[in-house]
Design an enzyme around this catalytic site. Structure first.
Site: not given
Lengths: 444, 376
Positions: B101, B170
């Site tokens: 990322e 998540h």
């Protein structure tokens, strides 16, 4: 993070019948027994069988159980010795007097500017400063670039800006955060930026510029321009996650970027041998699958030639290159640091005396008859006068207009910013005694 | 970054539908009604397809725009939002990245500095925490810190907030975090029209924009007006939408919570309890305080709804701004926030259901607020 399955459960689930003797590996084909020159040798030793796993297609199988600690250390390329003498005649730089003396003159100017601005901070006239002492030879890398190659720096590469034509006034204005500062007074000193000179505004968080450099290089590749990106950073910043992410993505995405690591031995007080355990930063480049070279970072010509070659690879092949320039940070990390707290003054003096990038370049120039004591003194003197003049002028200037505080958060002011700006304007008008704006430039 | 998520993404869609229907019978009936609704009066489109059209239309119109992220190309997107884009535009415009990322976000930011217009997809906004320095310290602040010399026309997008059965790492909502950063614009679409219009606006905006989608909404269908189907349809960033007009109380919500708020409003109207006005924020930053203030002046009561955590959240900000504004004098009851529970999202399905506000919770809070009267 895959679901962990017990190995025993897995083994149990495979019926023994299913395990049959695997056929001979594919490598034992006719090709392996060809009588090419290569295999003549391999008749003497056992034939090396290639691996087929998709993750390591260049590997060979081996029956030697060896857990390696290190690979062969990467050599450090140098052109001159510490006396400025070219060691291998074939590497003699083929440059004009003008080109070579410009590099040295800029190194001198950088020195002079550093000294004066460091003192200015000590006197409380600017808030912060970082010098380039001991590392001036990196200017050689700027000399090998095209003026439109984009530079992403860390904070100790002001010499590259100087080389490209950033004026003393521009340096001073940024350090003083005045109304002529290109950055409109929004950054700490030495966080220079210049759109015209293709030098990205310095960003404080370490190593964030590395993946950005990969991205800018990707943009250049897409545009078809024959340029590359030059990205500077220190060996300490190379510990950051962004460094690893950037190199991997530059390699996998094929970006024309040169990663130039100034390994100066220290990250504030952390010595290099505590920063990493491997063979410097260069060993990592190979690990990420990119062209790599280690150079003597105190040798202007080694730095220049390596950058020239690296640039060719980047621009012509669209591949990233890692250059690790070994050097020594003579000065303190910044004005917020006193390095005598973690190293002896003698160590610093020894380095200045035995391996000095300025001395090496000067001696080389003198050996060509392109420099002498008189020119040295003259240049130092004129530059000192020029720096002091710019300095005094920058100090006198006002700060940017108050309204600049609200500009450039976005391309246009959002409703809440318009509201706040109006409120501030009204307050300033209503209570001039409490809101003294005499030090700020007038509103446009 | 987790590969468990890929599995969850594929499995979650039928499970989500079941979970939704089980906990929201009212919603179930209206959803079913919507699904049975065919194109007699117009086209229906899922949020996923709306996002896909937005990407496809913008990438066709401007070749500087490109998409990058994990699984966006060959896999057609972890949630299939980028389906077909690699086939149409090729690997130079749709880039599959390694798992980094900070790497691909940094690369995207750098390419934006150099003149391209990246759409940076995070598999979920939870993983973007590994790149948050690039988003906040670089993308958001550079235009300002460079004295207006460096631009960053980047769009960050991905699913945000609650999913189903994927636990705490998540399921976090990042609206409040990014909403607090000057230099960023932050949008949070609810339905297909929002999704298409806001994503197109975000891509066209020269500032860095954070687009907070929601995985549970990807498969939900909504009618699309004629205007919304056009190639130049954009929803203005910074403007909220009044989804349902009302007179007695204002409900402000964003993203998935808008659906629940509408359900609660319809329920209470049917029961004759009150007429609620439901405002879909659409944008977290800039916040459309004007629409909220005007509504509160009309209804005199306000309830905010969000899926994110209560402390320092979107509702907290709205409360503060309302209190500081002229709307304060029009309130007949204190403002109440309905938020996600102040816990990391539990995994067990029953606990997860308790961790996020739904129609029943919102209806209860509205009733309670309707019963309050300042001074009584």
């Amino acid at each position: 993070m895959y679901a962990r399955v017990s190995v025993r459960a897995l083994a149990r689930s495979i019926p023994s019948k299913a395990i049959k003797t695997t056929p001979a590996p594919l490598a034992y084909s006719a090709k392996a027994f060809s009588t090419s020159a290569l295999s003549m040798d391999s008749h003497k030793k056992k034939e090396r069988v290639k691996v087929h796993f998709p993750g390591a297609l260049d590997s060979h199988f081996s029956q030697v159980l060896e857990i390696r600690e290190k690979m062969e250390p990467i050599d450090t390329f140098r052109v001159m010795d510490t006396d400025g003498k070219v060691l291998d005649k074939s590497l003699e730089p083929e440059v004009t007097e003008e080109f070579a003396t410009k590099i040295y003159k800029d190194m001198l100017t950088l020195n002079v500017m550093d000294l004066i601005l460091y003192e200015a901070q000590r006197q409380g006239r600017i808030s912060f400063y970082m010098t380039n002492a001991g590392e001036e030879a990196y200017i050689g890398s700027a000399a090998a670039l095209d003026p439109e190659d984009e530079i992403f720096g860390q904070y100790r590469e002001a010499g590259t800006l100087l080389y490209r034509g950033f004026t003393l006034d521009q340096f001073m204005n940024q350090c003083y955060s005045n109304d002529m500062d290109l950055g409109k007074g929004r950054q700490m000193p030495v966080h220079y930026g210049s759109k015209a000179l293709h030098f990205q505004t310095i960003s404080s968080p370490l190593a964030t510029q590395l993946p950005q450099a990969s991205g800018a290089a990707y943009a250049i590749k897409r545009s078809g321009k024959k340029n590359c990106v030059m990205c500077y950073f220190g060996e300490g910043a190379a510990s950051e996650g962004d460094f690893h992410a950037a190199l991997n993505i530059a390699a996998t995405t094929s970006c024309p970027v040169i990663f130039f690591c100034r390994n100066n031995g220290f990250a504030i007080s952390t010595p290099a041998n505590e920063q990493y355990k491997g063979d410097g930063i260069a060993s990592r480049g190979v690990g990420y699958g990119m062209h790599t070279i280690r150079v003597d970072g105190n040798d202007v010509w080694a730095v220049y030639k390596a950058t020239q070659e690296a640039r060719k690879i980047a621009v012509e092949q669209h591949k990233p290159v890692l250059i690790e320039a070994m050097t020594y940070r003579v000065g303190h990390h910044s004005t917020s640091d006193d390095s005598s707290a973690y190293r002896s003054k003698k160590e610093v003096e020894d380095w200045k005396r035995h391996d000095n990038p300025m001395v090496r370049m000067r001696k080389w120039l003198e050996s060509k008859g392109w420099w002498d004591e008189a020119r040295e003194n003259a240049h130092k003197s004129t530059q000192r006068t020029a720096v002091l003049k710019s300095f005094a002028a920058a100090e006198k200037r006002k700060k940017p207009a108050v309204s600049e505080m609200f500009n450039d958060v976005y391309d246009k002011l959002t409703p809440n910013l318009i509201e706040q700006k109006k409120e501030l304007e009204e307050l300033i008008k209503k209570y001039p005694a409490h809101y003294d704006t005499s030090n700020y430039a007038k509103e446009n | 970054m987790s590969s468990i998520l890929k599995k969850a993404a594929v499995v979650s869609i039928p499970n989500v539908r079941q979970a939704l229907l089980r906990s929201n019978p009212v919603l179930a009936s209206s959803l079913l009604a919507k699904r049975a609704y065919n194109s007699k009066n117009g086209v229906e489109m899922t949020v996923r397809d709306a996002l896909n059209s937005a990407l496809e239309e913008e990438m066709t119109a401007d070749e500087k725009i490109y998409l990058l992220g994990e699984e966006v190309g060959q896999y057609n997107g972890a949630y299939k939002v980028s389906k077909g884009l690699l086939d149409k535009f090729g690997p130079k415009r749709v880039i599959d990245t390694p798992i980094t990322e900070s790497g691909f976000c940094g690369l995207a930011v750098g390419s934006a500095f150099a003149g391209l217009k990246p759409v940076c997809e995070f598999m979920t906004w939870n993983f973007a925490m590994q790149a948050i320095d690039q988003i906040v310290n670089s993308a958001a602040k550079t235009h300002y810190m460079s004295g207006g010399n460096v631009n960053c026309p980047i769009t960050f997008r991905g699913p945000n907030g609650a999913a189903a059965g994927v636990a705490a790492q998540h399921s976090q909502c990042f609206a409040a975090w990014y909403g607090s950063v000057p230099g960023l614009k932050v949008v949070s679409p609810w339905n297909s029209e929002d999704a298409k219009g806001l994503l197109k606006a975000a891509i066209r905006d020269p500032n860095p924009v954070v687009v907070l989608e929601n995985e549970l909404m990807y498969g939900v269908s909504f009618p699309m007006s004629e205007a919304a189907l056009s190639k130049d349809f954009v929803v203005e960033i910074g403007k909220a939408k009044i989804e349902k007009a009302g007179t007695d109380i204002t409900i402000v919500a964003h993203s998935r919570s808008v659906g629940f708020a509408l359900e609660a409003a319809m329920l209470l109207e049917k029961e004759g309890i009150c007429s609620a006005e439901v405002i879909n924020l659409r944008s977290i930053r800039p916040l459309d305080t004007e629409t909220i203030i005007n509504s509160v002046k009309k209804t005199n009561r306000l309830v905010t709804v969000e899926g994110g955590w209560p402390q320092y959240g979107v509702g907290s900000e709205i409360c503060a701004q309302i209190m500081e504004s002229e709307a304060f004098d029009h309130l007949d009851a204190p403002v109440v926030r309905v938020t996600g529970a102040d816990v990391p999202t539990p995994y067990a399905q029953n606990l997860e259901a308790y961790a996020f506000p739904d129609t029943e919770v919102i209806a209860r809070v509205i009733k309670r607020t309707m019963n309050k009267k300042i001074g009584a």
